[in-house]
Write a protein that holds these residues in place. Structure first.
Motif, PDB file in Angstrom:
ATOM      1  N   ALA A  29       2.204  -6.515  -4.297  1.00 12.98           N
ATOM      2  CA  ALA A  29       3.014  -5.386  -3.846  1.00 12.98           C
ATOM      3  C   ALA A  29       2.184  -4.113  -3.825  1.00 12.98           C
ATOM      4  N   SER A  30       1.334  -3.936  -4.837  1.00 10.70           N
ATOM      5  CA  SER A  30       0.466  -2.769  -4.887  1.00 10.70           C
ATOM      6  C   SER A  30      -0.540  -2.794  -3.744  1.00 10.70           C
ATOM      7  N   ALA A  31      -1.102  -3.977  -3.468  1.00 15.31           N
ATOM      8  CA  ALA A  31      -2.056  -4.108  -2.364  1.00 15.31           C
ATOM      9  C   ALA A  31      -1.380  -3.838  -1.022  1.00 15.31           C
ATOM     10  N   LEU A  32      -0.131  -4.299  -0.879  1.00 16.79           N
ATOM     11  CA  LEU A  32       0.618  -4.075   0.352  1.00 16.79           C
ATOM     12  C   LEU A  32       0.871  -2.594   0.575  1.00 16.79           C
ATOM     13  N   ASP A  33       1.253  -1.886  -0.479  1.00 13.95           N
ATOM     14  CA  ASP A  33       1.486  -0.450  -0.367  1.00 13.95           C
ATOM     15  C   ASP A  33       0.206   0.285   0.041  1.00 13.95           C
ATOM     16  N   ALA A  34      -0.914  -0.148  -0.510  1.00 11.38           N
ATOM     17  CA  ALA A  34      -2.191   0.477  -0.166  1.00 11.38           C
ATOM     18  C   ALA A  34      -2.534   0.239   1.300  1.00 11.38           C
ATOM     19  N   PHE A  35      -2.281  -0.988   1.778  1.00 12.31           N
ATOM     20  CA  PHE A  35      -2.543  -1.303   3.183  1.00 12.31           C
ATOM     21  C   PHE A  35      -1.637  -0.482   4.092  1.00 12.31           C
TER      22      PHE A  35
ATOM     23  N   GLY B 251     -13.493  -9.373   0.790  1.00 12.47           N
ATOM     24  CA  GLY B 251     -13.935  -8.694   1.997  1.00 12.47           C
ATOM     25  C   GLY B 251     -15.148  -9.303   2.659  1.00 12.47           C
ATOM     26  N   ASP B 252     -15.861 -10.192   1.961  1.00 14.01           N
ATOM     27  CA  ASP B 252     -17.079 -10.770   2.527  1.00 14.01           C
ATOM     28  C   ASP B 252     -16.828 -12.066   3.294  1.00 14.01           C
ATOM     29  N   ASP B 253     -15.609 -12.562   3.265  1.00 14.34           N
ATOM     30  CA  ASP B 253     -15.281 -13.813   3.945  1.00 14.34           C
ATOM     31  C   ASP B 253     -14.921 -13.536   5.396  1.00 14.34           C
ATOM     32  N   ASP B 254     -15.734 -14.052   6.319  1.00 16.32           N
ATOM     33  CA  ASP B 254     -15.495 -13.823   7.739  1.00 16.32           C
ATOM     34  C   ASP B 254     -14.965 -15.060   8.441  1.00 16.32           C
TER      35      ASP B 254
ATOM     36  N   LYS C 297      -1.137 -18.608  -1.145  1.00 12.44           N
ATOM     37  CA  LYS C 297      -2.596 -18.738  -1.137  1.00 12.44           C
ATOM     38  C   LYS C 297      -3.080 -19.721  -0.067  1.00 12.44           C
ATOM     39  N   PHE C 298      -2.231 -20.035   0.900  1.00  8.38           N
ATOM     40  CA  PHE C 298      -2.658 -20.956   1.944  1.00  8.38           C
ATOM     41  C   PHE C 298      -3.684 -20.246   2.830  1.00  8.38           C
ATOM     42  N   PRO C 299      -4.768 -20.909   3.182  1.00  8.72           N
ATOM     43  CA  PRO C 299      -5.897 -20.210   3.811  1.00  8.72           C
ATOM     44  C   PRO C 299      -5.737 -19.878   5.282  1.00  8.72           C
ATOM     45  N   THR C 300      -4.700 -20.395   5.946  1.00 11.26           N
ATOM     46  CA  THR C 300      -4.571 -20.144   7.374  1.00 11.26           C
ATOM     47  C   THR C 300      -3.119 -19.852   7.744  1.00 11.26           C
TER      48      THR C 300
ATOM     49  N   HIS D 183      -5.079 -12.357   4.092  1.00  6.94           N
ATOM     50  CA  HIS D 183      -6.225 -13.262   3.984  1.00  6.94           C
ATOM     51  C   HIS D 183      -7.446 -12.541   3.407  1.00  6.94           C
ATOM     52  N   VAL D 184      -7.673 -11.302   3.827  1.00  8.90           N
ATOM     53  CA  VAL D 184      -8.790 -10.524   3.295  1.00  8.90           C
ATOM     54  C   VAL D 184      -8.597 -10.289   1.798  1.00  8.90           C
ATOM     55  N   ASP D 185      -7.370  -9.952   1.384  1.00  8.55           N
ATOM     56  CA  ASP D 185      -7.104  -9.701  -0.027  1.00  8.55           C
ATOM     57  C   ASP D 185      -7.243 -10.968  -0.864  1.00  8.55           C
ATOM     58  N   ILE D 186      -6.887 -12.113  -0.296  1.00  7.17           N
ATOM     59  CA  ILE D 186      -6.991 -13.382  -1.022  1.00  7.17           C
ATOM     60  C   ILE D 186      -8.444 -13.829  -1.143  1.00  7.17           C
TER      61      ILE D 186
END
Length: 297
Positions: A52-58, A126-129, A98-101, A120-123
């Motif tokens: 929820a905190s990450a969502l608010d930041a986004f 940031g380095d996962d492309d 946590k499903f990857p797709t 997906h970036v938060d899970i």
């Protein structure tokens, strides 16, 4: 061949890294699904305190980037843009499972795709492309006028969704299949893709929704979340009735105060079992209430 170019060109390496991967040829996609997909997503949907905190930041970051345009698109009734609540639900479903797709039919303005890509970036960091979110949209790069047609779809989006994803630095985890869903979905299934969260917001004709659902269901594991947007449309309501009556899905029991648009702007369903119907089985649809009871017609 598949093209990784988008609507806006840039000499900046950073901007190029954020471009959405665009697939334009069939049936070969040039996309390989991530190997670490779990057998079944988590049953939980509600966001944790951390998510929820990450969502608010986004959300705050998106407002800063896009300002009034972002806010206006979120709150106009009966328009082709996900509301803040719909996006929040999609984000929460991915963060808790946590499903990857994930899969989205209908990119449009890209708001819902931004929420899912951000999850997906938060899970994954940031380095996962890796490509995590697949969008299907045949008219995304066409002009916004009635002369732009693909099948029955009239009018394009002038790359608005692609621009939002790339400006949000989220395009690197997104691929867009630039064709109609009845071509793209069988190709994804044949390529072995599975999705823990599916958002259907494409053609809103009843038969098209059911076709999208049919193929999406083949790629959605038990426990996966299916979200149908624009619940105010009779075609979407009828599709939800059919799914709940004839297939192994349940309407999510969500807190009415937190998720006040459930049943009004969108339907959120959970897959409870794989299809085991007899060849001639069919049940008539019932009326959808608030999810607490089923009323026979």
């Amino acid at each position: 061949m598949a093209s990784s170019s988008s609507s806006s060109s840039s000499s900046s390496e950073e901007e190029e890294d954020n471009e959405v991967f665009i697939v334009t040829t069939w049936p070969s996609l040039g996309l390989t699904p991530p190997p670490e997909a779990p057998s079944s997503p988590s049953a939980s949907v509600g966001p944790s305190a951390a998510s929820a905190s990450a969502l608010d930041a986004f959300h705050a970051s998106a407002i800063q980037r896009f300002g009034n345009h972002y806010l206006a698109a979120h709150h106009q009734p009966n328009v082709s843009a996900a509301t803040y609540e719909t996006g929040s639900l999609l984000y929460a479903a991915l963060m808790t499972s946590k499903f990857p797709t994930s899969l989205e039919i209908g990119l449009a303005t890209g708001l819902s795709a931004m929420y899912m890509a951000q999850a997906h970036v938060d899970i994954n960091g940031g380095d996962d492309d890796s490509i995590r979110h697949i969008c299907i949209d045949p008219t995304q790069r066409l002009p916004k006028d009635e002369t732009s047609t693909v099948g029955l779809q009239r009018g394009g989006w002038d790359s608005e969704g692609l621009q939002h994803l790339e400006q949000s630095k989220l395009g690197r985890v997104v691929a867009m299949l630039e064709t109609e869903s009845h071509r793209a979905l069988p190709a994804l299934h044949e390529a072995g893709w599975t999705f823990g969260v599916v958002f259907i917001d494409g053609m809103h004709l009843y038969d098209y929704i059911l076709l999208d659902f049919f193929y999406a269901d083949l790629m959605l594991p038990v426990g996966g979340i299916l979200v149908l947007d624009d619940a105010w449309l009779p075609s979407v309501q009828d599709a939800a009735k059919f799914i709940l009556t004839n297939r192994s899905y349940e309407l999510l029991m969500l807190d009415a105060e937190r998720w006040s648009e459930h049943g009004k702007r969108y339907f959120a369903l959970r897959k409870t079992a794989n299809d085991t119907r007899m060849w001639n089985e069919h049940n008539r649809a019932f009326a959808i209430s608030d999810g607490s009871e089923n009323n026979a017609q």
